[in-house]
Design a protein around this motif. Sequence first.
Motif, mmCIF file in Angstrom:
data_model
loop_
_atom_site.group_PDB
_atom_site.id
_atom_site.type_symbol
_atom_site.label_atom_id
_atom_site.label_comp_id
_atom_site.label_asym_id
_atom_site.label_seq_id
_atom_site.Cartn_x
_atom_site.Cartn_y
_atom_site.Cartn_z
ATOM 1 N N LEU A 71 9.995 -5.411 28.978
ATOM 2 C CA LEU A 71 10.033 -6.118 27.774
ATOM 3 C C LEU A 71 10.293 -5.208 26.559
ATOM 4 O O LEU A 71 10.578 -5.653 25.553
ATOM 5 C CB LEU A 71 8.308 -6.543 27.393
ATOM 6 N N ALA A 72 10.054 -3.978 26.746
ATOM 7 C CA ALA A 72 10.376 -2.905 25.550
ATOM 8 C C ALA A 72 10.896 -1.663 26.071
ATOM 9 O O ALA A 72 10.300 -0.557 26.241
ATOM 10 C CB ALA A 72 9.157 -2.718 24.951
ATOM 11 N N PRO A 73 12.135 -1.657 26.717
ATOM 12 C CA PRO A 73 12.984 -0.550 27.190
ATOM 13 C C PRO A 73 13.215 0.661 26.255
ATOM 14 O O PRO A 73 13.106 1.759 26.669
ATOM 15 C CB PRO A 73 14.158 -1.022 27.713
ATOM 16 N N ALA A 74 13.046 0.266 24.977
ATOM 17 C CA ALA A 74 13.007 1.544 23.940
ATOM 18 C C ALA A 74 11.703 2.212 23.835
ATOM 19 O O ALA A 74 11.698 3.498 23.086
ATOM 20 C CB ALA A 74 13.593 0.813 22.483
ATOM 21 N N VAL A 75 10.601 1.708 24.255
ATOM 22 C CA VAL A 75 9.433 2.162 24.226
ATOM 23 C C VAL A 75 8.734 2.750 25.566
ATOM 24 O O VAL A 75 8.264 3.658 25.431
ATOM 25 C CB VAL A 75 8.289 1.309 23.765
#
Length: 63
Positions: free
Chosen positions: A19-23
Amino acid sequence: MRIEVDTDRCEGQAVCVGLAPAVFALDDDDEYVRILVDEVPAEHEKRARKAVEKCPMAALREV
C-alpha cells in the motif's frame, strides 16, 4: 505524521509495503516491516494511514 511498528505483532505479511512502498519495507530477512522515514511526507500520508488500517496483525500505529 509518524508510524511505529510493534515487532511482537508483525508477521511480515507486507500489506503495508504494497500500500505504501515509499514508507514501508521488509527487513533483510523478510520477517518484519520497517519504517523507511522518520516523518511520513504529506504526499504519502493517505496511503500510510490506509496501511495502518489494513494491517492484518494490527502491528502499525500512528503516533
